[in-house]
Scaffold this motif. Structure first.
Motif, PDB file in Angstrom:
ATOM      1  N   PRO A 133       0.965  -2.776  14.268  1.00 27.50           N
ATOM      2  CA  PRO A 133       2.141  -1.927  14.545  1.00 27.50           C
ATOM      3  C   PRO A 133       3.198  -2.642  15.384  1.00 27.50           C
ATOM      4  CG  PRO A 133       0.125  -0.677  14.836  1.00 27.50           C
ATOM      5  CD  PRO A 133      -0.286  -2.108  14.661  1.00 27.50           C
ATOM      6  N   LEU A 134       2.750  -3.412  16.392  1.00 30.43           N
ATOM      7  CA  LEU A 134       3.697  -4.142  17.225  1.00 30.43           C
ATOM      8  C   LEU A 134       4.371  -5.263  16.449  1.00 30.43           C
ATOM      9  CD1 LEU A 134       4.809  -4.259  20.097  1.00 30.43           C
ATOM     10  CD2 LEU A 134       2.961  -5.837  20.683  1.00 30.43           C
ATOM     11  N   LEU A 135       3.604  -5.964  15.618  1.00 28.01           N
ATOM     12  CA  LEU A 135       4.177  -7.045  14.810  1.00 28.01           C
ATOM     13  C   LEU A 135       5.175  -6.520  13.785  1.00 28.01           C
ATOM     14  CD1 LEU A 135       0.980  -9.232  14.203  1.00 28.01           C
ATOM     15  CD2 LEU A 135       2.906  -9.729  15.722  1.00 28.01           C
ATOM     16  N   ILE A 136       4.922  -5.306  13.288  1.00 26.59           N
ATOM     17  CA  ILE A 136       5.877  -4.707  12.355  1.00 26.59           C
ATOM     18  C   ILE A 136       7.200  -4.420  13.060  1.00 26.59           C
ATOM     19  CG2 ILE A 136       6.365  -2.629  10.997  1.00 26.59           C
ATOM     20  CD1 ILE A 136       3.445  -2.556  10.192  1.00 26.59           C
ATOM     21  N   LEU A 137       7.115  -3.941  14.318  1.00 24.94           N
ATOM     22  CA  LEU A 137       8.338  -3.686  15.088  1.00 24.94           C
ATOM     23  C   LEU A 137       9.099  -4.982  15.354  1.00 24.94           C
ATOM     24  CD1 LEU A 137       7.079  -1.042  17.699  1.00 24.94           C
ATOM     25  CD2 LEU A 137       8.542  -0.650  15.710  1.00 24.94           C
ATOM     26  N   MET A 145       5.298 -11.255   9.029  1.00 27.40           N
ATOM     27  CA  MET A 145       4.333 -10.398   9.722  1.00 27.40           C
ATOM     28  C   MET A 145       2.925 -10.608   9.185  1.00 27.40           C
ATOM     29  SD  MET A 145       2.348  -7.433   9.365  1.00 27.40           S
ATOM     30  CE  MET A 145       3.083  -6.536   7.997  1.00 27.40           C
ATOM     31  N   LYS A 146       2.784 -10.725   7.892  1.00 21.40           N
ATOM     32  CA  LYS A 146       1.465 -10.887   7.281  1.00 21.40           C
ATOM     33  C   LYS A 146       0.864 -12.252   7.647  1.00 21.40           C
ATOM     34  CE  LYS A 146       2.577  -7.854   3.376  1.00 21.40           C
ATOM     35  NZ  LYS A 146       3.816  -7.349   3.982  1.00 21.40           N
ATOM     36  N   VAL A 147       1.670 -13.290   7.589  1.00 22.46           N
ATOM     37  CA  VAL A 147       1.180 -14.629   7.902  1.00 22.46           C
ATOM     38  C   VAL A 147       0.795 -14.740   9.376  1.00 22.46           C
ATOM     39  CG1 VAL A 147       1.814 -17.068   8.026  1.00 22.46           C
ATOM     40  CG2 VAL A 147       2.466 -15.716   6.029  1.00 22.46           C
ATOM     41  N   GLN A 220      -2.493  -4.208   2.488  1.00 24.72           N
ATOM     42  CA  GLN A 220      -2.475  -2.768   2.249  1.00 24.72           C
ATOM     43  C   GLN A 220      -1.513  -2.053   3.186  1.00 24.72           C
ATOM     44  OE1 GLN A 220      -6.433  -1.059   1.825  1.00 24.72           O
ATOM     45  NE2 GLN A 220      -7.270  -3.009   1.162  1.00 24.72           N
ATOM     46  N   VAL A 221      -0.684  -2.831   3.900  1.00 26.99           N
ATOM     47  CA  VAL A 221       0.321  -2.260   4.801  1.00 26.99           C
ATOM     48  C   VAL A 221       1.704  -2.536   4.209  1.00 26.99           C
ATOM     49  CG1 VAL A 221       1.279  -2.288   7.130  1.00 26.99           C
ATOM     50  CG2 VAL A 221      -1.172  -2.655   6.795  1.00 26.99           C
ATOM     51  N   ASN A 222       2.185  -1.589   3.438  1.00 23.26           N
ATOM     52  CA  ASN A 222       3.530  -1.690   2.851  1.00 23.26           C
ATOM     53  C   ASN A 222       3.750  -2.980   2.058  1.00 23.26           C
ATOM     54  OD1 ASN A 222       4.403   0.790   3.968  1.00 23.26           O
ATOM     55  ND2 ASN A 222       4.802  -0.201   5.926  1.00 23.26           N
ATOM     56  N   ALA A 223       2.686  -3.464   1.416  1.00 19.85           N
ATOM     57  CA  ALA A 223       2.826  -4.660   0.594  1.00 19.85           C
ATOM     58  C   ALA A 223       3.292  -4.274  -0.803  1.00 19.85           C
ATOM     59  CB  ALA A 223       1.506  -5.411   0.530  1.00 19.85           C
ATOM     60  N   THR A 224       3.967  -5.164  -1.452  1.00 21.68           N
ATOM     61  CA  THR A 224       4.439  -4.911  -2.821  1.00 21.68           C
ATOM     62  C   THR A 224       3.799  -5.871  -3.822  1.00 21.68           C
ATOM     63  OG1 THR A 224       6.341  -6.378  -2.454  1.00 21.68           O
ATOM     64  CG2 THR A 224       6.659  -4.028  -2.015  1.00 21.68           C
TER      65      THR A 224
END
Length: 277
Positions: A133-137, A145-147, A220-224
């Motif tokens: 959550p913090l990395l997304i912000l 963010m994923k890497v 699985q976190v807002n990935a496309t």
């Protein structure tokens, strides 16, 4: 009396001879690493064929193969694997680099250890996935963010085991280096790095697993795109066969990566005599 006195020594010698062969390195079974997974696969096939495993709960292996063939025909599976592999490799490489640099800095300097070891231990107690959550912000929901999430999960095992390997080097080697008068760089290259190599490779094995675990979550976190995204979509539509295909791909990637690290470890540490044989 003499015979009685010699009897315990003879018995001890016999026991030692009997136990010693069990501790000797045995001949390594070729492809032995794959025996367990193949047995697991055979049990899966048997359970599906006999009806012990309900196909609504766990798709049969032959159905999974058929579904994988359909996904390959459309190009969806190859695209997902390529995307996931790039993320995993980038995160793994970044995490290994940072973890190794921190371990060397902390292992070769008391000041470095004082500055680095504490924060790394703090990071160790905080799961990388809890930082999402913090990395997304900070970074948004894109690839950085994923890497970074994967790298944060990788650097801790690399640091811990490499640092332990450095600290486990006998201090007498340092005293010998001072006596001989070799330079610090030569000492690091010839003594420190080879001495830390077993710990580094062990940390690398844990790092590969950590990279895959983090990959499963971040995809699985807002990935496309990616295997995790494919699994999420399949879950929404109740496509159990596609879900199992994704899980099998993750498992195969993990086995192949671990086998590669084992091979590197066997080649790099061929001089070591271990109980693994």
């Amino acid at each position: 009396m003499t015979a009685v006195a010699e009897r315990p020594a003879t018995t001890a010698a016999y026991d030692e001879r009997a136990l010693r062969p069990r501790l000797r390195p045995g001949r390594r079974i070729r492809f032995g690493f794959w025996i367990g997974p193949l047995v697991l696969l055979a049990g899966w096939c048997l359970g599906s064929a006999t009806g012990l495993l309900d196909e609504r709960t766990l798709t049969a292996p032959w159905t999974v193969v058929s579904t994988a063939g359909d996904l390959i025909a459309t190009g969806r599976l190859q695209e997902s694997i390529a995307t996931s592999a790039v993320r995993a490799v980038l995160g793994l490489a970044l995490g290994v680099l940072i973890g190794t640099v921190l371990a060397v800095a902390a292992g070769l300097s008391r000041v470095g250890e004082s500055l680095i070891d504490g924060p790394v231990q703090v990071k160790r107690s905080i799961p990388s996935l809890a930082l999402i959550p913090l990395l997304i912000l900070w970074l948004g929901i894109g690839e950085p963010m994923k890497v970074i999430t994967i790298a944060l999960g990788v650097l801790v095992p690399v640091y811990i085991h490499t640092h332990n390997g450095l600290r486990g080097i006998d201090e007498r080697y340092g005293e010998l280096a001072e006596t001989v008068g070799i330079s610090r760089w030569e000492f690091v290259r010839s003594v420190v790095l080879p001495g830390a190599m077993p710990g580094f490779l062990l940390g690398l094995r844990f790092a590969v697993t950590s990279a895959l675990l983090a990959l499963v979550v971040v995809e699985q976190v807002n990935a496309t795109s990616g295997i995790g995204h494919m699994i999420t979509l399949a879950s929404n539509y109740g496509q159990t066969d596609v879900i199992v295909v994704g899980l099998v791909v993750y498992a195969v990637l993990g086995l192949v990566a671990d086998s590669a690290v084992r091979l590197v470890e066997r080649k790099a540490l061929s001089w070591r005599r271990t109980l693994e044989g």
